[in-house]
Design a protein around this motif. Structure first.
Motif, PDB file in Angstrom:
ATOM      1  N   LYS A  12      -2.982  -0.826   1.367  1.00 52.62           N
ATOM      2  CA  LYS A  12      -2.582  -1.837   0.385  1.00 52.62           C
ATOM      3  C   LYS A  12      -1.218  -2.413   0.761  1.00 52.62           C
ATOM      4  O   LYS A  12      -0.282  -1.688   1.059  1.00 52.62           O
ATOM      5  CB  LYS A  12      -2.511  -1.216  -1.006  1.00 52.62           C
ATOM      6  CG  LYS A  12      -2.173  -2.205  -2.117  1.00 52.62           C
ATOM      7  CD  LYS A  12      -2.153  -1.497  -3.465  1.00 52.62           C
ATOM      8  CE  LYS A  12      -1.833  -2.474  -4.591  1.00 52.62           C
ATOM      9  NZ  LYS A  12      -1.817  -1.786  -5.916  1.00 52.62           N
TER      10      LYS A  12
ATOM     11  N   GLN B 129       1.795  -5.150  -0.497  1.00 53.04           N
ATOM     12  CA  GLN B 129       2.326  -5.851  -1.662  1.00 53.04           C
ATOM     13  C   GLN B 129       3.397  -6.846  -1.226  1.00 53.04           C
ATOM     14  O   GLN B 129       4.139  -6.602  -0.264  1.00 53.04           O
ATOM     15  CB  GLN B 129       2.916  -4.854  -2.664  1.00 53.04           C
ATOM     16  CG  GLN B 129       1.880  -3.910  -3.262  1.00 53.04           C
ATOM     17  CD  GLN B 129       2.504  -2.883  -4.196  1.00 53.04           C
ATOM     18  OE1 GLN B 129       3.576  -2.366  -3.932  1.00 53.04           O
ATOM     19  NE2 GLN B 129       1.821  -2.596  -5.293  1.00 53.04           N
TER      20      GLN B 129
ATOM     21  N   SER C  22      -0.879  -8.420  -4.308  1.00 52.47           N
ATOM     22  CA  SER C  22      -1.277  -7.312  -3.438  1.00 52.47           C
ATOM     23  C   SER C  22      -2.684  -7.559  -2.907  1.00 52.47           C
ATOM     24  O   SER C  22      -3.479  -8.278  -3.519  1.00 52.47           O
ATOM     25  CB  SER C  22      -1.222  -5.982  -4.200  1.00 52.47           C
ATOM     26  OG  SER C  22      -2.146  -5.988  -5.281  1.00 52.47           O
TER      27      SER C  22
END
Length: 773
Positions: free
Chosen positions: A417, A419, A466
């Motif tokens: 992930k 961001q 994100s």
């Protein structure tokens, strides 16, 4: 067409377009061809562009400034006499005067060529006497060589005609030239530029210095540089110029569209101003009407209250005056009884007593105070003074898309992930809190697949976003606000494979064979990176394409010299910090390589003890003292702050910081990574001694990525071990040897490039190995 174009030199682009239906100027094989007819009226238009904007005369020795505006050399000398710089009279841009003076500013050979054209025309037209260009006597010219553009007298004409070199040149008598001026083409002879220092022709080109030089300059300053004759280098330079000019047409087209858009926006601003002005008038006219209406209603109410109050007190006054009159009558009757007879007094007594009793009862019940007082007043709402500016104000705090920013990374790891934030800003480049205009982010892979992006409005002018990319390759992100792309959009993010796929290097760099023992590595701006070389006692500087650019430093103890440089780091200003281990100091340099200062004395009577690793974090310098067994912290100006890890470390090597803002130290003697808070508190460690998975043997280099993954180089195991942000071992690569992906004497550190590639200092093999995921 009736409008041909004639190009001359001026302004930022070095040229402007002059419209003419009589002539044009072409550049053919580095020669200007003057395509006539050269009518006198049209030539006046040309000479108008050959006038110096300062002295308003034809240019004499025209020089151009870095802004590309041109002026006479003497005019610039006068401007430079006032200060050490020159402010352009046209664009107001300030330029430094060369150390050698104004004469070393570049000559504007375009204008010089045009001046030659004007002079040539004047001679052809007979406006100026044509003298021989060949002989010293400067006898009157009789013919013009059409190929050399030289006027020749009768004597020189014969020599010129009989020369093998010029035997095919075309000669034209001046009289015949004058009669055929409407149809002929004259090719003026190009003048070779001269060296400003030696006044010799610039017949050589130094590729190392990227400049034209004369023969004397070659012998004096450029003999060991890469150089060749101008003739040989011209073709290569032309091809390079063609590549440089390739994006120009695209930029011109884009600018043309942008100019139309800006022009349209300017018109909209004017129209919008009129609409807003009408809105202001309507609003305040209505406000005025409402206020006038409220004033009239208040006055009407005031009149009604006044009439009622007057009526009440008038009635009260009449009653009080009636009672007063009756009392006075009783008083008069009582006086009469005193002087009347006894019989009269007895007869009137009962009447008087009854009247007094009645009046007394009425008097006690009456109100002796006014039933209605003069208590009226206009009660204002004082808050209106504060509220008044809120009745209406002019607002221009709207999102300006070209000022909005997004901090997307250049790379990402598959499945991880990532961001980032989008900052909405107004025309003043301040955060825009109005919240108008939704941020739209679209992400698409090279195959056309859409990647979901989560966007959250932080209600403070910023948006958090994100995404997780599950495909390796390039992903294009389009970030728009109100349908307009923000600054830098679309963005390209390269998604790499997971770190478990790392095995062999994608590239090896050895600095053209000059690298001796690379130890420390760090990245600066624009992909530039630097490597400390322990045995060559220097720093090698490379560009974003991994090409060696220059060398910094030499062996010694003076400023800018090194004895075994090991650690290196850049700060946000691109200043360079180098640990000089055997000189017990860390030296600071500008990005250009100029020496600034050194970190040596922590306090009176002590010094940095064999400094090794160097890192910049939170505007402070962290230095690993390998023999002092601690991490010393300094400010940018060299002032000592405090130590970390004293008593907990054993020969600390290189250092890094994790995503939790903790200090990670390659603890060479303890065979682990020691972890500290920035306050100096010991948190724990990563790894134990050994060669198994997750074990470490003499860790030296350390680096972290934006996800929190930790990379450690191990001297004892000749490998690089990788741990995730939870300190769990996930992968290792490398072994001992000289082959690709193998390491020797792995005392060096490791670093991430802006693109996410992994650079490992392979000391024993005298190289940098670059691994791509």
């Amino acid at each position: 067409s009736n409008d041909l174009t004639y190009t001359v030199v001026s302004d930022e682009k070095r040229c402007v377009t002059v419209v003419s239906n009589e002539y044009s100027l072409r550049l053919v094989d580095c020669r200007y061809e003057f395509l006539c007819a050269m009518a006198a009226e049209q030539m006046k238009k040309v000479t108008g562009h050959l006038t110096c904007p300062i002295c308003y005369e034809l240019y004499k020795k025209p020089k151009y400034l870095p802004c590309y505006h041109s002026y006479c050399e003497d005019c610039l000398v006068k401007l430079a006499a006032r200060s050490n710089d020159i402010t352009c009279p046209e664009c107001r841009k300030t330029s430094d005067v060369p150390t050698e003076g104004v004469k070393h500013l570049p000559n504007n050979f375009y204008i010089n060529r045009l001046l030659d054209e004007v002079a040539l025309k004047r001679k052809v037209e007979g406006e100026e006497k044509a003298k021989c260009d060949e002989c010293l006597k400067e006898d009157p010219a009789e013919v013009l060589c059409m190929d050399c553009a030289m006027f020749l007298c009768s004597n020189c004409h014969g020599h010129h005609k009989n020369s093998k070199q010029y035997q095919n040149h075309s000669m034209m008598p001046l009289g015949e030239l004058k009669s055929q001026k409407e149809t002929i083409t004259i090719k003026p002879k190009a003048k070779n530029a001269l060296c400003q220092e030696h006044e010799l022709e610039l017949n050589f080109y130094c590729e190392t210095c990227d400049q034209l030089v004369c023969q004397y300059c070659i012998m004096k300053d450029h003999l060991k540089h890469d150089h060749d004759t101008v003739k040989k280098m011209a073709m290569k330079q032309r091809k390079e110029l063609e590549k440089v000019m390739e994006p120009v047409e695209k930029m011109i087209t884009e600018l043309s569209v942008a100019c139309q858009k800006v022009s349209s926006e300017r018109d909209k601003i004017g129209m919008q101003a009129k609409d807003v002005e009408k809105e202001i008038d309507r609003y305040y006219d209505d406000l005025h009407h409402r206020l006038q209406q409220q004033r009239d209603e208040l006055k009407k109410e005031l009149g009604e209250v006044t009439r009622q109050k007057k009526k009440e007190v008038t009635l009260q006054l009449e009653q009080m005056e009636g009672t007063q009159a009756q009392l006075e009558s009783v008083r008069e009757l009582n006086g009469a009884m005193k002087i009347g007879s006894d019989q009269e007094a007895m007869l009137m007594k009962k009447q008087v007593v009854n009247n007094v009793k009645r009046l007394s009862d009425n008097y006690s019940k009456s109100v002796t105070q006014p039933v209605s007082l003069a208590t009226m007043e206009f009660v204002t709402v004082e808050e209106y003074k504060k509220a008044f500016p809120q009745f209406g104000h002019l607002s221009d705090d709207h999102i300006c898309s070209v000022n909005c920013e997004a901090d997307l990374p250049q790379w990402a790891i598959k499945g991880e992930k990532i961001q980032f934030k989008v900052l909405t800003k107004n025309q003043n480049n301040h955060l825009c809190h109005k919240g108008e205009g939704k941020v739209v982010i679209q992400a698409q892979t090279g195959r056309g697949d859409i990647i979901p992006v989560n966007v959250m409005d932080n209600k403070d002018g910023s948006y958090s976003a994100s995404f997780v990319a599950n495909q390796v390759g390039e992903v294009k992100f389009s970030v728009t606000i109100k349908g307009q792309q923000i600054k830098g959009s679309p963005f390209n993010v390269n998604v790499h494979a997971t770190y478990t796929a790392i095995n062999r290097p994608s590239k090896v760099v050895n600095g053209d064979g000059k690298m001796g023992a690379p130890r420390g590595i760090a990245f600066g701006r624009n992909g530039m990176w630097a490597v400390t070389d322990e045995t060559n006692h220097c720093v090698w500087i490379f560009d974003g394409q991994d090409r060696l650019v220059r060398k910094l430093g030499s062996h010694g103890s003076g400023n800018g010299q090194f004895i075994r440089p090991l650690g290196i780091a850049f700060d946000d200003r691109n200043c360079l910090y180098v640990s000089d281990i055997n000189n017990h100091r860390v030296q600071k340099f500008e990005g250009s390589g100029a020496y600034l200062l050194q970190f040596s004395n922590k306090k009176k009577g002590s010094r940095t003890n064999h400094p090794l690793g160097v890192m910049v974090h939170n505007n402070e310098i962290y230095i690993a003292e390998s023999s002092g067994n601690c991490i010393s912290v300094f400010q940018f100006d060299g002032r000592y702050c405090h130590d970390i890890g004293s008593g907990d470390l054993s020969y600390p090597y290189y250092i890094a910081f994790d995503t939790n803002n903790q200090l990670l130290v390659a603890d060479y003697g303890h065979h682990c990574i020691s972890i500290f808070t920035l306050d100096g508190n010991y948190v724990g460690k990563i790894g134990t001694q050994g060669s198994g998975r997750g074990q470490l043997s003499h860790p030296c280099g350390i680096a972290t990525d934006m996800y929190g993954f930790i990379f450690v180089t191990e001297y004892g195991n000749s490998r690089v071990s990788i741990f995730n942000k939870d300190h769990v071992f996930i992968h290792s690569f490398g072994s001992s040897g000289p082959g690709p992906g193998q390491f020797a004497s792995l005392y060096g550190t490791i670093a991430f490039s802006p693109a996410g590639d992994i650079y490992v200092c392979d000391k024993g093999n005298k190289r940098i190995q670059i691994f791509s995921t």
